[in-house]
Design a protein around this motif. Structure first.
Motif, PDB file in Angstrom:
ATOM      1  N   LEU A  19       1.885   7.777   1.056  1.00 21.21           N
ATOM      2  CA  LEU A  19       1.350   6.610   2.134  1.00 21.21           C
ATOM      3  C   LEU A  19       2.838   5.335   2.057  1.00 21.21           C
ATOM      4  CD1 LEU A  19      -2.183   6.354   3.211  1.00 21.21           C
ATOM      5  CD2 LEU A  19      -0.333   7.059   4.245  1.00 21.21           C
ATOM      6  N   HIS A  20       2.688   5.128   1.377  1.00 19.42           N
ATOM      7  CA  HIS A  20       3.095   3.728   1.387  1.00 19.42           C
ATOM      8  C   HIS A  20       4.803   4.451   1.275  1.00 19.42           C
ATOM      9  CE1 HIS A  20       4.774  -0.709  -0.670  1.00 19.42           C
ATOM     10  NE2 HIS A  20       4.587  -0.280   0.472  1.00 19.42           N
ATOM     11  N   ARG A  21       5.711   4.312   0.153  1.00 15.70           N
ATOM     12  CA  ARG A  21       7.109   4.571  -0.076  1.00 15.70           C
ATOM     13  C   ARG A  21       7.713   5.479   0.759  1.00 15.70           C
ATOM     14  NH1 ARG A  21       8.328   2.509  -5.839  1.00 15.70           N
ATOM     15  NH2 ARG A  21       6.418   1.364  -6.279  1.00 15.70           N
ATOM     16  N   LEU A  22       6.602   6.538   1.053  1.00 16.77           N
ATOM     17  CA  LEU A  22       7.839   7.652   1.865  1.00 16.77           C
ATOM     18  C   LEU A  22       6.992   7.393   3.611  1.00 16.77           C
ATOM     19  CD1 LEU A  22       8.429  10.623   2.717  1.00 16.77           C
ATOM     20  CD2 LEU A  22       6.647  11.574   2.022  1.00 16.77           C
ATOM     21  N   ALA A  37      -3.821  10.878  -0.263  1.00 17.95           N
ATOM     22  CA  ALA A  37      -3.970   9.503  -0.651  1.00 17.95           C
ATOM     23  C   ALA A  37      -5.482   9.031   0.290  1.00 17.95           C
ATOM     24  CB  ALA A  37      -2.549   8.346   0.508  1.00 17.95           C
ATOM     25  N   THR A  38      -5.447   9.586   1.356  1.00 20.71           N
ATOM     26  CA  THR A  38      -6.642  10.128   1.981  1.00 20.71           C
ATOM     27  C   THR A  38      -7.744  10.536   1.206  1.00 20.71           C
ATOM     28  OG1 THR A  38      -5.464  10.581   3.710  1.00 20.71           O
ATOM     29  CG2 THR A  38      -7.486  11.182   4.336  1.00 20.71           C
ATOM     30  N   LEU A  39      -7.541  10.623   0.220  1.00 23.70           N
ATOM     31  CA  LEU A  39      -9.232  10.504  -0.808  1.00 23.70           C
ATOM     32  C   LEU A  39      -8.917   9.101  -0.684  1.00 23.70           C
ATOM     33  CD1 LEU A  39      -8.308  14.046  -2.875  1.00 23.70           C
ATOM     34  CD2 LEU A  39      -9.802  13.436  -1.365  1.00 23.70           C
ATOM     35  N   ALA A  40      -8.607   8.208  -1.509  1.00 23.78           N
ATOM     36  CA  ALA A  40      -9.124   6.937  -1.173  1.00 23.78           C
ATOM     37  C   ALA A  40      -9.804   6.729  -0.399  1.00 23.78           C
ATOM     38  CB  ALA A  40      -7.378   6.171  -1.851  1.00 23.78           C
ATOM     39  N   CYS A  41      -9.796   6.861   0.261  1.00 20.49           N
ATOM     40  CA  CYS A  41     -10.578   6.180   1.383  1.00 20.49           C
ATOM     41  C   CYS A  41     -10.095   4.612   2.155  1.00 20.49           C
ATOM     42  CB  CYS A  41     -11.860   6.189   1.251  1.00 20.49           C
ATOM     43  SG  CYS A  41     -12.656   8.242   1.069  1.00 20.49           S
ATOM     44  N   SER A  64      -9.226   3.660   5.104  1.00 21.60           N
ATOM     45  CA  SER A  64      -9.184   4.064   6.537  1.00 21.60           C
ATOM     46  C   SER A  64      -7.980   5.147   6.498  1.00 21.60           C
ATOM     47  CB  SER A  64      -8.157   2.348   6.925  1.00 21.60           C
ATOM     48  OG  SER A  64      -7.955   2.709   6.864  1.00 21.60           O
ATOM     49  N   GLY A  65      -8.210   5.664   7.693  1.00 24.31           N
ATOM     50  CA  GLY A  65      -7.289   7.054   8.295  1.00 24.31           C
ATOM     51  C   GLY A  65      -5.871   6.408   7.440  1.00 24.31           C
ATOM     52  N   PRO A  66      -4.851   7.897   7.938  1.00 30.28           N
ATOM     53  CA  PRO A  66      -3.107   7.282   7.304  1.00 30.28           C
ATOM     54  C   PRO A  66      -2.557   6.853   8.408  1.00 30.28           C
ATOM     55  CG  PRO A  66      -3.868   9.916   7.735  1.00 30.28           C
ATOM     56  CD  PRO A  66      -5.180   9.010   7.616  1.00 30.28           C
ATOM     57  N   ILE A  67      -3.226   6.790   9.488  1.00 29.96           N
ATOM     58  CA  ILE A  67      -2.294   5.974  10.848  1.00 29.96           C
ATOM     59  C   ILE A  67      -2.215   4.829  11.078  1.00 29.96           C
ATOM     60  CG2 ILE A  67      -2.054   6.014  13.345  1.00 29.96           C
ATOM     61  CD1 ILE A  67      -2.389   8.639  13.720  1.00 29.96           C
ATOM     62  N   GLU A  68      -4.187   4.396  10.720  1.00 25.22           N
ATOM     63  CA  GLU A  68      -4.323   3.090  10.839  1.00 25.22           C
ATOM     64  C   GLU A  68      -4.173   2.561   9.459  1.00 25.22           C
ATOM     65  OE1 GLU A  68      -8.322   0.482   9.718  1.00 25.22           O
ATOM     66  OE2 GLU A  68      -8.704   2.404  11.137  1.00 25.22           O
ATOM     67  N   TRP A  69      -3.923   2.973   8.194  1.00 29.37           N
ATOM     68  CA  TRP A  69      -3.544   2.417   6.679  1.00 29.37           C
ATOM     69  C   TRP A  69      -1.785   2.403   7.120  1.00 29.37           C
ATOM     70  CZ3 TRP A  69       0.464   1.987   2.769  1.00 29.37           C
ATOM     71  CH2 TRP A  69       0.006   1.377   1.977  1.00 29.37           C
ATOM     72  N   VAL A  70      -0.811   3.538   7.820  1.00 29.78           N
ATOM     73  CA  VAL A  70       0.256   2.790   7.815  1.00 29.78           C
ATOM     74  C   VAL A  70       0.806   1.856   8.700  1.00 29.78           C
ATOM     75  CG1 VAL A  70       2.752   4.050   9.278  1.00 29.78           C
ATOM     76  CG2 VAL A  70       1.161   4.963   6.734  1.00 29.78           C
ATOM     77  N   PRO A  95       0.046  15.941  15.349  1.00 29.05           N
ATOM     78  CA  PRO A  95      -1.586  16.021  14.896  1.00 29.05           C
ATOM     79  C   PRO A  95      -2.197  16.468  13.745  1.00 29.05           C
ATOM     80  CG  PRO A  95      -0.921  17.428  16.567  1.00 29.05           C
ATOM     81  CD  PRO A  95       1.070  16.507  15.918  1.00 29.05           C
ATOM     82  N   PHE A  96      -1.793  16.478  12.646  1.00 30.37           N
ATOM     83  CA  PHE A  96      -2.074  16.337  11.181  1.00 30.37           C
ATOM     84  C   PHE A  96      -2.828  14.928  11.242  1.00 30.37           C
ATOM     85  CE2 PHE A  96      -0.686  14.895   6.755  1.00 30.37           C
ATOM     86  CZ  PHE A  96      -1.699  16.460   6.325  1.00 30.37           C
ATOM     87  N   PHE A  97      -2.064  13.945  11.261  1.00 31.24           N
ATOM     88  CA  PHE A  97      -1.705  12.570  11.147  1.00 31.24           C
ATOM     89  C   PHE A  97      -3.474  12.492  12.138  1.00 31.24           C
ATOM     90  CE2 PHE A  97       1.935  12.540   8.915  1.00 31.24           C
ATOM     91  CZ  PHE A  97       2.029  11.612   7.126  1.00 31.24           C
ATOM     92  N   ARG A  98      -3.233  12.973  13.433  1.00 30.55           N
ATOM     93  CA  ARG A  98      -4.150  11.734  14.429  1.00 30.55           C
ATOM     94  C   ARG A  98      -5.826  13.005  13.280  1.00 30.55           C
ATOM     95  NH1 ARG A  98      -0.742  13.898  18.526  1.00 30.55           N
ATOM     96  NH2 ARG A  98      -1.647  15.543  18.965  1.00 30.55           N
ATOM     97  N   TRP A  99      -5.887  14.242  12.471  1.00 32.54           N
ATOM     98  CA  TRP A  99      -6.434  14.335  13.174  1.00 32.54           C
ATOM     99  C   TRP A  99      -7.493  14.119  11.178  1.00 32.54           C
ATOM    100  CZ3 TRP A  99      -9.694  16.845   8.264  1.00 32.54           C
ATOM    101  CH2 TRP A  99      -9.994  17.702   8.478  1.00 32.54           C
TER     102      TRP A  99
END
Length: 306
Positions: free
Chosen positions: A82-85, A105-109, A111-117, A169-173
């Protein structure tokens, strides 16, 4: 180009920054002072469950192994994936590998990847300013975790800071259903714990691998927002409170070299001096040797450069 700082200059600069930051913080508006009970309740439940995991009845070597493997999986997913890539695009990997890293990364809970980024990019844009959502100028507790228990105005600008991910769509899901990933993980752990007759049973394995692991990863991640804006040293004259903190770097696989990162956000390497060991960077180098990482951006520290 951000110039390296002599130690005395870095110290004086940091003291002036702290004084300026603290002097210009107005109280939060009433709406933002209200707790979000969903997030607050979830975090409270995870911390309580993590405490139960430490009871002797739930201890097992298998639980420790499950914790360690999933700690590596989730921390590396966050730092490398999520961070460097994704957030900084400091290197490029095949799409299938990017997907795997983001799921890790999403297994870390967190929030979702879009919100995190989106929030991370927002933080870099406004680091330690009044509209930084975990502004260290409001105190270490706020920067550490309290900020997420309240309304986060920065989320109103997700399309601006993560429009590239919103189009996927992958990130949104994943952003919508990230919590569901814990269900098959928990069921698999519980089944193994019962079948293998692990001490503490399936429940013990679940407690070690999910709530205890999540809570430790949470605080390690939060230390990057709090401790590395208060403790440590500065290599570069970046216009914020970021510092390099060795013990946060150890726990977070290199994210604690935070002043380096704020000076060169697009660098895949955060530990820039010989003693700044960066575990995540070692993984980037391994991927590069395997031909899986390319266009790797790397900053360098040159002592005395201007």
């Amino acid at each position: 180009m951000v110039s390296p700082l002599p130690v005395s200059s870095a110290t004086n600069r940091q003291q002036r920054l702290w004084a300026a930051v603290k002097a210009h913080r107005e109280p939060l508006p009433a709406k933002q002072r209200r707790f979000k009970w969903g997030t607050t309740s979830f975090m409270l439940a995870m911390h309580v469950a993590a405490t139960f995991a430490l009871l002797p009845r739930f201890w097992s070597w298998q639980g420790l192994v499950a914790f360690a493997v999933l700690y590596w999986t989730t921390v590396l997913g966050v730092t490398l994936g999520l961070h460097r890539l994704v957030a900084h695009r400091s290197f490029v990997v095949p799409v299938w590998l990017e997907r795997i890293l983001v799921i890790m990364a999403t297994l870390a809970c967190q929030s979702g990847p879009i919100e995190w980024v989106a929030l991370h990019r927002h933080h870099h844009r406004y680091s330690d300013q009044t509209n930084d959502h975990h502004d260290a100028g409001r105190g270490l507790w706020w920067a550490h975790s309290e900020w997420m228990l309240h309304e986060i105005p920065a989320l109103d600008h997700m399309d601006r800071f993560a429009g590239d991910l919103l189009a996927d769509p992958f990130f949104r899901w994943l952003d919508r259903w990230f919590l569901l990933l814990q269900i098959p993980l928990g069921l698999g752990l519980y089944w193994y714990g019962e079948v293998a007759q692990v001490h503490g049973g399936g429940l013990g394995l679940v407690l070690w691998a999910i709530p205890l692991r999540l809570v430790v990863v949470y605080h390690v991640t939060w230390f990057v927002n709090s401790a590395t804006h208060a403790f440590g040293y500065r290599n570069f004259d970046s216009p914020d409170l970021s510092r390099n903190c060795w013990w946060v770097a150890v726990l977070s696989f290199g994210e604690g070299w935070h002043n380096n990162h704020h000076a060169y956000p697009s660098s895949a390497r955060h530990g820039l001096r010989w003693f700044e060991f960066d575990i995540t960077w070692q993984h980037v180098k391994a991927l590069r040797r395997l031909g899986l990482a390319r266009r790797v951006q790397q900053a360098r520290y040159v002592s005395g450069a201007s």
